[in-house]
Write a protein that holds these residues in place. Structure first.
Motif, PDB file in Angstrom:
ATOM      1  N   GLY D 180       0.812  -1.219   0.000  1.00  0.00           N
ATOM      2  CA  GLY D 180       0.000   0.000   0.000  1.00  0.00           C
ATOM      3  C   GLY D 180       0.838   1.259   0.000  1.00  0.00           C
ATOM      4  N   GLY D 181       2.133   1.079   0.008  1.00  0.00           N
ATOM      5  CA  GLY D 181       3.008   2.245   0.010  1.00  0.00           C
ATOM      6  C   GLY D 181       3.790   2.323   1.299  1.00  0.00           C
ATOM      7  N   ALA D 182       4.198   3.528   1.654  1.00  0.00           N
ATOM      8  CA  ALA D 182       5.042   3.739   2.828  1.00  0.00           C
ATOM      9  C   ALA D 182       4.199   3.716   4.098  1.00  0.00           C
ATOM     10  CB  ALA D 182       5.778   5.061   2.699  1.00  0.00           C
ATOM     11  N   GLY D 183       4.848   3.966   5.219  1.00  0.00           N
ATOM     12  CA  GLY D 183       4.153   3.960   6.498  1.00  0.00           C
ATOM     13  C   GLY D 183       3.622   5.339   6.834  1.00  0.00           C
ATOM     14  N   VAL D 184       4.042   5.836   7.992  1.00  0.00           N
ATOM     15  CA  VAL D 184       3.488   7.101   8.445  1.00  0.00           C
ATOM     16  C   VAL D 184       3.870   8.250   7.524  1.00  0.00           C
ATOM     17  CG1 VAL D 184       5.418   7.794   9.953  1.00  0.00           C
ATOM     18  CG2 VAL D 184       3.065   8.483  10.503  1.00  0.00           C
ATOM     19  N   VAL D 185       4.979   8.120   6.831  1.00  0.00           N
ATOM     20  CA  VAL D 185       5.385   9.213   5.950  1.00  0.00           C
ATOM     21  C   VAL D 185       4.324   9.447   4.870  1.00  0.00           C
ATOM     22  CG1 VAL D 185       6.746   7.873   4.289  1.00  0.00           C
ATOM     23  CG2 VAL D 185       7.381  10.243   4.802  1.00  0.00           C
ATOM     24  N   ALA D 186       3.625   8.372   4.493  1.00  0.00           N
ATOM     25  CA  ALA D 186       2.534   8.528   3.533  1.00  0.00           C
ATOM     26  C   ALA D 186       1.222   8.871   4.241  1.00  0.00           C
ATOM     27  CB  ALA D 186       2.358   7.242   2.719  1.00  0.00           C
ATOM     28  N   ASP D 231       7.686   4.024  11.072  1.00  0.00           N
ATOM     29  CA  ASP D 231       6.842   4.514  12.175  1.00  0.00           C
ATOM     30  C   ASP D 231       7.065   6.000  12.444  1.00  0.00           C
ATOM     31  OD1 ASP D 231       5.655   2.040  12.915  1.00  0.00           O
ATOM     32  OD2 ASP D 231       7.463   1.475  14.022  1.00  0.00           O
ATOM     33  N   GLN D 232       8.261   6.461  12.104  1.00  0.00           N
ATOM     34  CA  GLN D 232       8.621   7.864  12.332  1.00  0.00           C
ATOM     35  C   GLN D 232       9.364   8.362  11.104  1.00  0.00           C
ATOM     36  OE1 GLN D 232       9.632   8.568  16.937  1.00  0.00           O
ATOM     37  NE2 GLN D 232      11.184   7.300  15.974  1.00  0.00           N
ATOM     38  N   ALA D 233       9.161   9.611  10.758  1.00  0.00           N
ATOM     39  CA  ALA D 233       9.864  10.181   9.600  1.00  0.00           C
ATOM     40  C   ALA D 233      10.179  11.633   9.886  1.00  0.00           C
ATOM     41  CB  ALA D 233       8.975  10.083   8.356  1.00  0.00           C
ATOM     42  N   ARG D 234      11.372  12.033   9.459  1.00  0.00           N
ATOM     43  CA  ARG D 234      11.786  13.436   9.605  1.00  0.00           C
ATOM     44  C   ARG D 234      12.575  13.830   8.375  1.00  0.00           C
ATOM     45  NH1 ARG D 234      13.353   9.843  12.816  1.00  0.00           N
ATOM     46  NH2 ARG D 234      12.471   9.724  14.915  1.00  0.00           N
ATOM     47  N   ALA D 235      12.464  15.082   7.997  1.00  0.00           N
ATOM     48  CA  ALA D 235      13.254  15.554   6.850  1.00  0.00           C
ATOM     49  C   ALA D 235      13.658  17.003   7.008  1.00  0.00           C
ATOM     50  CB  ALA D 235      12.460  15.387   5.560  1.00  0.00           C
TER      51      ALA D 235
END
Lengths: 380, 380, 380, 380
Positions: D180-186, D231-235
């Motif tokens: 279904g794609g990425a996790g929380v980033v999506a 579960d976590q994403a930062r950029a």
């Protein structure tokens, strides 16, 4: 499924809010019957038709009595200017139909008790729109108090302050008509009284101070007219259960848009509600580890009454109109014998009005006044 | 530079707070004279010596009268339990020395006015520690009101609520001794009255309700003793200038630690102060672009009175003790004829006490009471 | 009691803050030795003398080396512009006196590690003024993390944003001098790095982005000068312990005065600190009753480290200067072998600087950088 | 009035939210056509019929393709699980009907761009449900930025953090399916990207860090399954217009229920939005009187876009579902050529997905990634 055919009188602000609520109720909650927007009445047929189309009513009429008498209408919902509430309610009671009326029910307690008694004698179910009681956070506050979580209630502070009458050049309106009853003490004060009674119980005695700050206002016709009703109201109150406290209402509270704020202090805790942030309740309970002691900011979530009807995700916020949807759904359940909690009926509205009347009398006489006495004289 | 030799009586909480303030004042602000911690008195020499060393006093004594009479002492600072204020102040006045006393000055207005008159007759400068007035945000509030920024003041709401007496098993203390005066209405209520007068002006009439919630308390000796003073107090007030409002004080406000909160509503704006966040003031002013309209959260910065003495960086927060430093510095300036604003003197303290007395009388009689009448009877 | 004779170099903002702290420390806390303001040095004798009188120093000098060498001086406290830290510290180390230096210790990690090693070799105790660690709420945060109350730390977000450099017409100052090290990443970023290390532990790797927004500024001499250091800095970080997160620093954060904000997310809870309201900590812990679930707003009280030194009443607020008093008291205790917790020493300051250097390198190269590698190259 | 016959696929959380919105839209806003709930499809006829009755749909079907082909259906609204979006959208495009799909449109940018191109080639109007853009406070933020009120944007911080996946014993769900794609980033990150683009414009380059904290989860079948998505994403991000900033998304942000928070810093001001209090926007603008300087807390009122549709009273609060009603009304207007502002279409959704894909690639490679490059490769 069975339908509940709703006849709505009035298509102004509250009319639209009610229409939205009747439409949303069955899609939000599983209800025993489905509300159907059967008939809308307003001052004339053109106005009514226009609104009916937007709101989704099947039919429209310019004759409210015809709506009351319409055989298809199961329940009558009154959202007209206050001064029309009493005659319309009487007609509905005579037609023996369930009756939902916006607050305030009547300009004084005597009229309100008379309506309540008529309805009771006729066996007509009645409901009055004190909608803030249906905020899930208000229900949580009541649950907290009733569970003993904050112990014995020692103090109640209730304020309802807005600023829609602040501008002295704002025109004289029907809100200022003494025929319609008191000023802000009735318009907003009644909300605080209903909350006080819902959360703490009956008020026994009070000392009040009311004042008219803006002495006259321009009329729409070009002249000026004296203001005879109150702009600000405050009272010291004593509850039958022993708690004491203060009530305040103001419609000239510059800067305040929706400051309906309540603080309850108890022997074991305290809670704060503020409709400026209606999806929150602040709770303090004694007995925590000292270094971790503090107020808990509780956000509205599906763990609270009715919230889950709107969405499964916590903290996603209900709005003012959603509260009306909850009220309407509770009325439907109540009519079907499935009510889960007290919705103010005409008798409760009359009791609230008795407190308002007591405030007016206290302010006039400069003495403490017994609310029971006022209610008794008003024909409770 | 010239020194101001300070004699301090009392080394408890407020004693230490004053000592810190006297030490910090000259390092914080450019002052015409430098306070010097000359002599500390307490109940006995050992206690006094121990404290003197920590606080940095040059000398110590167990005899407060000796301190008053000491030729090296220029100013006497009284921070003992309330019940000792009057006799000590009389001695200082007789010694014709400037006098700084913690609030409350006296258990009733009659005593307070008598002290004020004695001091005036003797030409003795007096100061009473209503320290919250010196919070830069309180001064800002006063400036805002006096500049007309929020227009004519229509409503005042003042609350001082803490919870240090909430526990019913908390022991009977000197705070509860009726010889020392009233209960919370004096202890915390006096702060709200001082703020009300500082921001809005004299209070003319009031209707009050006081109650004792915790009827008896354990004594340290093992028995129980009835509580004769108030735990909660509320009043409806009318100011001489036309504003109306409410006052509240409670020391059993479960969960509240430092809830000294004030809201002033005016014809053109409003402001909110809350000592729970003492470095902030919320201001609303009418006339903004509607879509950008709202309350401004003003943080304390060097643009506010006295803040820059502590640091040049905005928003870096003052603390409770810093407010005391400001008070002390203002007293020094005032003694040197360089005072910038009114510090409450004994007369002001007596006027505040008259409002407290009026609240007690109103609560006793259940009637509205004239503060002027009470002050007159008390020998104003 | 024994005295600790303090020699202070610098009488600017931080000089005054330190002087106030040294004076207040022994009156606030029971200390094994009493700090004495022995000698103050500044650029010339006149400046030093003027400040010495206000601050309460016994003597003054225009020669900082003389202060370092003065036999009466037990500890040297350096609060001069950053660029002077290194030479002064070296002199103090050579004199083998305990040394307290304002942050940042040095313009780069190599210098900082060299100083740390010199001090260690000489057996000189060192302390660096990362004062925010001493806020009782910061200490509470550390206790919460270390007790496991919020479980394993998963995420750290740390921001230090102020707006003192926002105005493009604000003049070119020593803060912008690349000789003194980096820009905001050193000035404010170092605070966030110190907090990150204090609360979560060492940072292992990072990817950073720095930018200079205001490309040139007017000089006080009338021309314009290019800005070579960063105005804004951001980094993705990975901690040695497994947590990940972000760091930010800005001195052009329009509207922010003291936004030092930290959020730690753990497997069993989370906490939020924000120096805009430095007397509060927000804590969330899983496992509460769903309907009563929420963040606890913990106010600073005597239950928290050091608070009771200032006053016995909860919620009465510490200020920025009080935090410095706590730092100074901890240094005194530490010198007497009674330290209760880590005060950053030169080695810790060098480790913090290594993170700053790594951010600079990462921003320059556009790659992830190992902090250990940077520290190794800098001579850790 | 003309009707817009709506065919809705899916009756889950978002299905109900859409149904409520379609019902409320015409009663809330004057619309050129009235949405009519024509046909509801779900996995089988029984499920669909049950939901249709509650939601107020005229007809129901268990065959979504039949709904797409139904001649009475004017617009198809897709609210099924993400993995079904692409095939259903393709069918609707082939049927050449206007198409409204919940976000995320597709598991990757390539699929999203392909769908966008198909729709464009077929001339089919498309809409994707990035509903938070329709919060009146979000629109206010955009107006503020575009009017230049806060000057040139220097920094953007955007966070969307919730905690619905925090419990490690919470079961493996379709959200974790890498198909279904990425996790929380999506799931949540896409909201922040849509906001960033709406408020500041396109993102040019980024450096990202993603991590999977809970490595495996129990399956409903009783075993355990590895988690392959983040579960976590930062950029760290750089906008084409010159601003820089950070993005964060987390679905394990313990304690956070609806923390979608944005801070924009500009050369002349700044603003803060936080969906935890979605009826507020905080604005700072330079140039005020220093002593009265601060952030303005703007409450939602009829002065803001769309608010007046719900009620005439300011500060009375909209809810999450109301935002959906605004979205739906805007879609209706847009279909009638009366749209007032951009609703994300498939192309915009693909651009958002390209940022997500770039974050995934950056996290994988540990390098800065060009979003344009990713979009180009994905077939922009």
């Amino acid at each position: 499924m069975k339908r509940l055919n709703v006849g709505l009188i009035g298509s102004g602000f509250m009319g639209r809010s009610h229409a939205l609520a009747w439409r949303a109720a069955a899609a939000t909650f599983p209800l025993p019957v489905t509300p159907h927007l059967a008939l809308l009445a307003d001052v004339d047929e053109a106005t009514a038709s226009r609104a009916a189309q937007g709101f989704g009513f099947a039919r429209a009429t310019g004759d409210w009595q015809a709506l009351v008498d319409d055989p298809e209408v199961d329940l009558v919902d009154v959202t007209t200017p206050n001064i029309l509430h009493a005659p319309m309610c009487q007609a509905v009671i005579r037609a023996k139909k369930p009756l939902y009326c916006e607050k305030p029910l009547a300009p004084d307690a005597a009229t309100a008790f008379a309506l309540a008694k008529e309805a009771e004698a006729a066996g007509v179910p009645t409901f009055v729109g004190f909608n803030y009681l249906r905020n899930p956070m208000t229900e949580l506050a009541r649950d907290i108090v009733q569970s003993g979580e904050i112990g014995e209630v020692w103090n109640f502070r209730g304020i309802h302050a807005e600023d829609y009458m602040t501008d002295p050049d704002g025109p004289w309106t029907w809100r200022l008509d003494p025929q319609g009853g008191a000023g802000v003490v009735a318009d907003l004060g009644s909300h605080i009284v209903s909350l006080a009674r819902y959360l703490v119980g009956p008020i026994e005695r009070l000392s009040a101070d009311l004042d008219t700050v803006i002495a006259e206002r321009p009329t729409r016709e070009g002249g000026r007219r004296a203001v005879e009703v109150d702009d600000q109201a405050r009272a010291l109150v004593r509850f039958a259960g022993g708690a004491k406290g203060t009530l305040e209402a103001s419609w000239i509270a510059t800067g305040r848009k929706m400051y309906q704020a309540v603080e309850l202090t108890g022997s074991k805790g305290a809670l704060v509600l503020n409709m400026e942030r209606m999806n929150e309740l602040k709770l303090y309970v004694t007995g925590r580890t000292p270094a971790l002691d503090g107020w808990v900011e509780i956000p509205a979530t599906p763990a609270h009454k009715d919230y889950a009807g709107f969405m499964p995700a916590p903290g996603h916020q209900l709005g003012f109109n959603d509260i009306k949807t909850i009220e309407v759904a509770e009325i439907v359940r109540s009519l079907c014998g499935q009510g889960q909690r007290p919705v103010p009926d005409f008798r409760e509205a009359a009791e609230i009005q008795a407190v308002i009347d007591a405030m007016l009398m206290s302010a006039r006489t400069g003495t403490w006044v017994s609310v029971d006495e006022v209610a008794r004289v008003a024909g409770r």
